[in-house]
Design a protein around this motif. Structure first.
Motif, mmCIF file in Angstrom:
data_model
loop_
_atom_site.group_PDB
_atom_site.id
_atom_site.type_symbol
_atom_site.label_atom_id
_atom_site.label_comp_id
_atom_site.label_asym_id
_atom_site.label_seq_id
_atom_site.Cartn_x
_atom_site.Cartn_y
_atom_site.Cartn_z
ATOM 1 N N ALA A 10 36.701 44.241 34.025
ATOM 2 C CA ALA A 10 35.379 45.030 33.388
ATOM 3 C C ALA A 10 35.340 43.833 32.374
ATOM 4 O O ALA A 10 34.762 43.520 31.988
ATOM 5 C CB ALA A 10 35.096 46.177 33.469
ATOM 6 N N ARG A 11 36.902 43.673 31.916
ATOM 7 C CA ARG A 11 36.938 42.681 31.453
ATOM 8 C C ARG A 11 36.778 41.401 31.404
ATOM 9 O O ARG A 11 37.231 40.224 30.373
ATOM 10 C CB ARG A 11 38.180 43.003 29.892
ATOM 11 N N GLU A 12 37.007 40.842 32.528
ATOM 12 C CA GLU A 12 36.441 39.696 33.258
ATOM 13 C C GLU A 12 38.498 39.100 32.654
ATOM 14 O O GLU A 12 38.135 37.683 32.507
ATOM 15 C CB GLU A 12 36.088 38.671 32.621
ATOM 16 N N ILE A 13 39.712 40.051 33.328
ATOM 17 C CA ILE A 13 40.681 39.415 32.907
ATOM 18 C C ILE A 13 41.523 39.548 34.060
ATOM 19 O O ILE A 13 41.239 40.016 34.849
ATOM 20 C CB ILE A 13 41.309 39.706 32.032
ATOM 21 N N ALA A 14 41.875 38.001 34.549
ATOM 22 C CA ALA A 14 42.467 38.359 35.975
ATOM 23 C C ALA A 14 43.981 39.391 36.308
ATOM 24 O O ALA A 14 44.247 38.654 35.578
ATOM 25 C CB ALA A 14 42.722 36.998 36.219
ATOM 26 N N TYR A 15 43.703 39.658 37.589
ATOM 27 C CA TYR A 15 44.669 40.319 37.891
ATOM 28 C C TYR A 15 45.765 38.773 38.687
ATOM 29 O O TYR A 15 44.992 38.678 39.805
ATOM 30 C CB TYR A 15 44.779 41.383 38.843
ATOM 31 N N LEU A 16 46.444 38.997 38.257
ATOM 32 C CA LEU A 16 47.758 37.870 39.323
ATOM 33 C C LEU A 16 48.309 37.926 39.771
ATOM 34 O O LEU A 16 49.535 36.998 40.014
ATOM 35 C CB LEU A 16 48.237 37.090 38.117
ATOM 36 N N GLY A 17 48.335 39.319 39.895
ATOM 37 C CA GLY A 17 49.513 39.992 41.255
ATOM 38 C C GLY A 17 51.177 40.474 41.202
ATOM 39 O O GLY A 17 50.905 41.017 39.359
ATOM 40 N N THR A 18 51.843 40.373 41.963
ATOM 41 C CA THR A 18 53.497 41.023 41.349
ATOM 42 C C THR A 18 54.164 40.115 40.314
ATOM 43 O O THR A 18 53.762 38.457 40.124
ATOM 44 C CB THR A 18 53.671 41.297 42.617
ATOM 45 N N THR A 19 55.444 40.666 39.617
ATOM 46 C CA THR A 19 56.105 39.539 38.928
ATOM 47 C C THR A 19 56.874 38.073 39.955
ATOM 48 O O THR A 19 56.767 37.261 38.817
ATOM 49 C CB THR A 19 57.110 40.609 37.950
ATOM 50 N N GLU A 20 56.572 39.018 40.764
ATOM 51 C CA GLU A 20 57.541 38.192 42.468
ATOM 52 C C GLU A 20 56.432 36.924 42.624
ATOM 53 O O GLU A 20 56.648 35.754 42.913
ATOM 54 C CB GLU A 20 57.984 38.601 43.429
ATOM 55 N N GLU A 21 54.726 36.893 42.821
ATOM 56 C CA GLU A 21 54.498 36.427 42.073
ATOM 57 C C GLU A 21 53.832 35.333 41.428
ATOM 58 O O GLU A 21 53.935 33.942 41.788
ATOM 59 C CB GLU A 21 52.428 36.534 43.092
ATOM 60 N N LEU A 22 54.690 35.713 40.453
ATOM 61 C CA LEU A 22 54.584 35.085 39.110
ATOM 62 C C LEU A 22 55.014 33.456 39.220
ATOM 63 O O LEU A 22 55.223 32.782 38.327
ATOM 64 C CB LEU A 22 54.131 36.124 38.077
#
Length: 214
Positions: A53-65
């Motif tokens: 709703a705030r157009e903030i991306a979900y980047l996945g898990t910390t492992e993926e980061l």
């Protein structure tokens, strides 16, 4: 020059941290931070909806980061100190550097130092000669008195107060609207309950509540 930033944690404090990022950017001639998004190992459906709703991306898990080739700055927006510590250690070891975020409507007095990874929300008041360690969380409208030390990973919840000449040791939590009177020590990992009034030193790992806190 704007720097890329990732928030760890999609829950309430993570989204409050995003508010701090937005407020900092609004307060400066050019945005200081480029918020790439939020990483979270187990976000709830509601949190994901609120991010979207705030157009903030979900980047996945910390492992993926960590698997990404880039190394944006990070801040851990998770209230529980032990979880915050574990995530910060892992990210530091992977070559990330923590950011420090202070809301423009917080008040920081003279001769105060603020450690990397610390997040200070709107309305927080720090007077003078105060030292905040790394990854400290100060929620809205907290007060920290003169010559006080908050060690690494301390959390002060909304409207809590720590008086002058105090030491709050690593990973302790000061609950909502709790008060710690002057010249006292709250031990490492201790929990001071909401609305408690601390009148004597709190041992490490202890939970105290009430007035006076026991």
């Amino acid at each position: 020059m704007s720097e890329p930033l990732v928030i760890i944690g999609a829950g309430g404090f993570g989204r409050e941290t995003a508010d701090v990022v937005e407020a900092i950017n609004r307060s400066e001639p050019e945005p200081r931070w480029i918020l790439l998004g939020v990483a979270d190992d187990s976000p709830s459906d509601q949190n994901l909806e609120q991010l979207a709703a705030r157009e903030i991306a979900y980047l996945g898990t910390t492992e993926e980061l960590i698997a990404r080739p880039d190394r944006p700055r990070y801040v851990v927006g998770i209230g529980f100190p032990q979880a915050r510590r574990a995530l910060a250690v892992g990210l530091d070891e992977a070559g990330f550097r923590a950011a420090t975020l202070v809301h423009p409507e917080a008040s920081i007095g003279s001769q105060c130092t603020v450690g990397q990874g610390t997040v200070v929300l709107a309305g927080a008041r720090l007077t003078t000669n105060i030292r905040l360690g790394r990854h400290v969380h100060l929620n809205p409208n907290v007060t920290v008195g003169h010559d006080t030390v908050l060690e690494d990973f301390v959390s002060m919840n909304p409207a809590s107060s720590v008086s002058g000449d105090c030491v709050v040791q690593s990973a302790a939590i000061i609950g909502v609207a709790a008060v710690v009177l002057n010249r006292l020590t709250v031990g490492a990992g201790a929990l001071v309950g909401g609305n408690a009034c601390v009148t004597k030193d709190v041992p490490a790992g202890a939970t105290v509540k009430g007035v006076p806190a026991r």
